[in-house]
Design an enzyme around this catalytic site. Structure first.
Site, PDB file in Angstrom:
ATOM      1  N   ASP A  92       0.834  -1.199   0.000  1.00 19.09           N
ATOM      2  CA  ASP A  92       0.000   0.000   0.000  1.00 19.09           C
ATOM      3  C   ASP A  92       0.871   1.253   0.000  1.00 19.09           C
ATOM      4  O   ASP A  92       1.914   1.279  -0.660  1.00 19.09           O
ATOM      5  CB  ASP A  92      -0.931  -0.029   1.223  1.00 19.09           C
ATOM      6  CG  ASP A  92      -2.309   0.511   0.890  1.00 19.09           C
ATOM      7  OD1 ASP A  92      -2.420   1.730   0.729  1.00 19.09           O
ATOM      8  OD2 ASP A  92      -3.263  -0.285   0.793  1.00 19.09           O
TER       9      ASP A  92
ATOM     10  N   HIS B 137      -3.730   5.831   3.575  1.00 21.13           N
ATOM     11  CA  HIS B 137      -4.466   4.674   3.055  1.00 21.13           C
ATOM     12  C   HIS B 137      -3.973   3.366   3.653  1.00 21.13           C
ATOM     13  O   HIS B 137      -4.753   2.550   4.149  1.00 21.13           O
ATOM     14  CB  HIS B 137      -4.344   4.660   1.531  1.00 21.13           C
ATOM     15  CG  HIS B 137      -5.244   3.693   0.839  1.00 21.13           C
ATOM     16  ND1 HIS B 137      -4.882   2.394   0.585  1.00 21.13           N
ATOM     17  CD2 HIS B 137      -6.497   3.836   0.347  1.00 21.13           C
ATOM     18  CE1 HIS B 137      -5.861   1.777  -0.062  1.00 21.13           C
ATOM     19  NE2 HIS B 137      -6.863   2.632  -0.214  1.00 21.13           N
TER      20      HIS B 137
ATOM     21  N   ASN C 142     -13.641  -0.083  -7.664  1.00 22.49           N
ATOM     22  CA  ASN C 142     -14.727   0.798  -7.245  1.00 22.49           C
ATOM     23  C   ASN C 142     -15.546   1.470  -8.341  1.00 22.49           C
ATOM     24  O   ASN C 142     -16.268   2.405  -8.041  1.00 22.49           O
ATOM     25  CB  ASN C 142     -14.157   1.906  -6.348  1.00 22.49           C
ATOM     26  CG  ASN C 142     -13.653   1.362  -5.031  1.00 22.49           C
ATOM     27  OD1 ASN C 142     -14.201   0.435  -4.478  1.00 22.49           O
ATOM     28  ND2 ASN C 142     -12.565   1.930  -4.547  1.00 22.49           N
TER      29      ASN C 142
ATOM     30  N   SER D  27     -11.059  -1.097  -0.935  1.00 24.98           N
ATOM     31  CA  SER D  27      -9.766  -1.107  -0.242  1.00 24.98           C
ATOM     32  C   SER D  27      -9.903  -1.563   1.198  1.00 24.98           C
ATOM     33  O   SER D  27      -8.984  -2.172   1.750  1.00 24.98           O
ATOM     34  CB  SER D  27      -9.167   0.306  -0.233  1.00 24.98           C
ATOM     35  OG  SER D  27      -8.487   0.574  -1.422  1.00 24.98           O
TER      36      SER D  27
END
Length: 405
Positions: free
Chosen positions: A71, A105, A200, A265
């Site tokens: 990430d 994130h 998404n 996520s």
């Protein structure tokens, strides 16, 4: 440092498409998380309210299991992540260890997996005994590429990860023989549970497979809402294997507090945490068997899989409380022993003109009787009313007129 040079060379390949975090970038009120987050979330997030944590942790909290988080890095100074994060790797800054996360994130993803319990907040990771290996692959400018993502997967394998979480998606390459496909295939071959977000753009009716989620052997995770339905943004498709909460998900954010965000996520690490618990409880099970148990025990709205939530919404407690017999693939639920479908109600034979005429005649006769009775009753009531009116007009018997004398 010599082992890092090929990674730097791969990162320099600018012709490859960028890898993007698979998040919807919205908070509880539709705005992005504000960082740093110094305010703790005091209550129990809805995604944890649906889980009996004491029952989930009856056998293990994931101790000894190493989960790689590929990430934007992980803030290892957060109070709930202190002691949960070990030095990892950095594909964008060779020599870095993946700790620190200015984007936020990766820290949210890591907290969903392994945040430790702490007084003052009801938030905790689903596998609070697991160890997080941060592998930084992306930043706020989107410098992550397919090449750096492939390098990150190889670094996670080299650091003995037992579960790899990839909350990223790419626009290519889609060929299994490309660098990313080869790296993922190697992780699968080494019996690592690879979990990736499904992407998404579901609101656009997009069904194009997202990678690395769509590669063989990867557990592709869609996002579900509070009603166990697919979140509107979650990308559907034949590659989707499972779903997990992904709407208004609270987790650790850089700083000392928490933040809420939405996206596949944050559904993927929910599943990665369950996989970590299972790796601890069933150390001899293969990655395929762990994935099959997670899929088989999911909460389903149909008896099988569909393109929206795969085999259903993950049920952490049920996945950990089943028998110890593994299976290699999910299947539709079996009916209970001895159960059979109910007998269908008998259907009348097709109507015939003769039957229809007799039925109409019976209805006409019944209607005639009802009308006759109604008319006779009405006439009797009318006669009785007239008789009473006449009696009142004549007065009582023997009564006559009174005349003055």
């Amino acid at each position: 440092m010599a082992a890092i040079r090929p990674v730097a060379a791969l990162v320099a390949l600018t012709a490859l498409a960028a890898a993007q975090p698979a998040c919807a970038a919205t908070g509880p009120e539709g705005g992005a998380c504000v960082l740093p987050a110094n305010r703790p979330f005091e209550g129990r997030p809805w995604s944890l309210q649906r889980v009996l944590l004491d029952e989930l942790w009856h056998d293990t909290r994931g101790e000894g299991v190493r989960v790689a988080v590929i990430d934007t890095g992980v803030d290892d100074t957060h109070p709930q992540l202190a002691g949960a994060v070990v030095p990892g790797a950095d594909t964008l800054a060779p020599g870095g260890d993946g700790t620190g996360d200015p984007v936020g994130h990766g820290t949210l993803v890591a907290g969903i997996i392994a945040a430790r319990p702490r007084e003052g907040t009801g938030f905790v990771g689903l596998a609070p005994g697991a160890t997080v290996i941060p592998v930084r692959q992306n930043d706020a400018r989107g410098h992550g590429t397919d090449a750096s993502l492939a390098a990150a997967v190889r670094l996670a394998v080299a650091r003995r990860a037992q579960v790899i979480n990839i909350s990223q998606e790419t626009v290519g390459p889609r060929a299994p023989g490309a660098a990313l496909g080869r790296a993922v295939a190697e992780a699968v071959r080494r019996d690592i549970v690879v979990v990736a977000s499904a992407g998404n753009n579901g609101a656009d009716s997009t069904r194009t497979p997202a990678y690395p989620a769509a590669f063989d052997g990867v557990l592709a995770v869609a996002a579900s809402d509070r009603d166990n339905e697919r979140a509107a943004f979650s990308r559907p498709g034949s590659f989707v294997d499972i779903a997990a909460p992904g709407v208004d998900i609270v987790s650790t954010a850089p700083g000392r507090g928490h933040c809420a965000d939405s996206g596949t996520s944050f559904a993927a690490p929910y599943v990665s945490a369950v996989a970590a618990l299972m790796r601890a409880k069933y150390p001899h099970w293969t990655a395929t068997q762990i994935a099959a148990r997670i899929e088989q025990t999911a909460e389903r709205s149909v008896n099988g899989r569909d393109d929206f939530v795969g085999w259903g919404v993950v049920d952490p407690v049920r996945a950990l409380s089943g028998d110890d017999a593994p299976q290699d693939a999910p299947h539709p639920d079996e009916p209970p022993p001895g159960a059979r479908a109910p007998d269908p109600a008998p259907l009348p034979a097709a109507d015939t003109p003769q039957r229809r005429d007799r039925r109409y005649a019976a209805w006409a006769m019944a209607l005639t009787v009802l009308l006759t009775g109604a008319v006779a009753g009405g006439a009797a009531v009318a006669r009785e009313r007239r008789r009473r009116c006449t009696a009142r007009a004549e007065g009582p018997p023997g009564a006559g007129s009174a005349h003055p004398r």
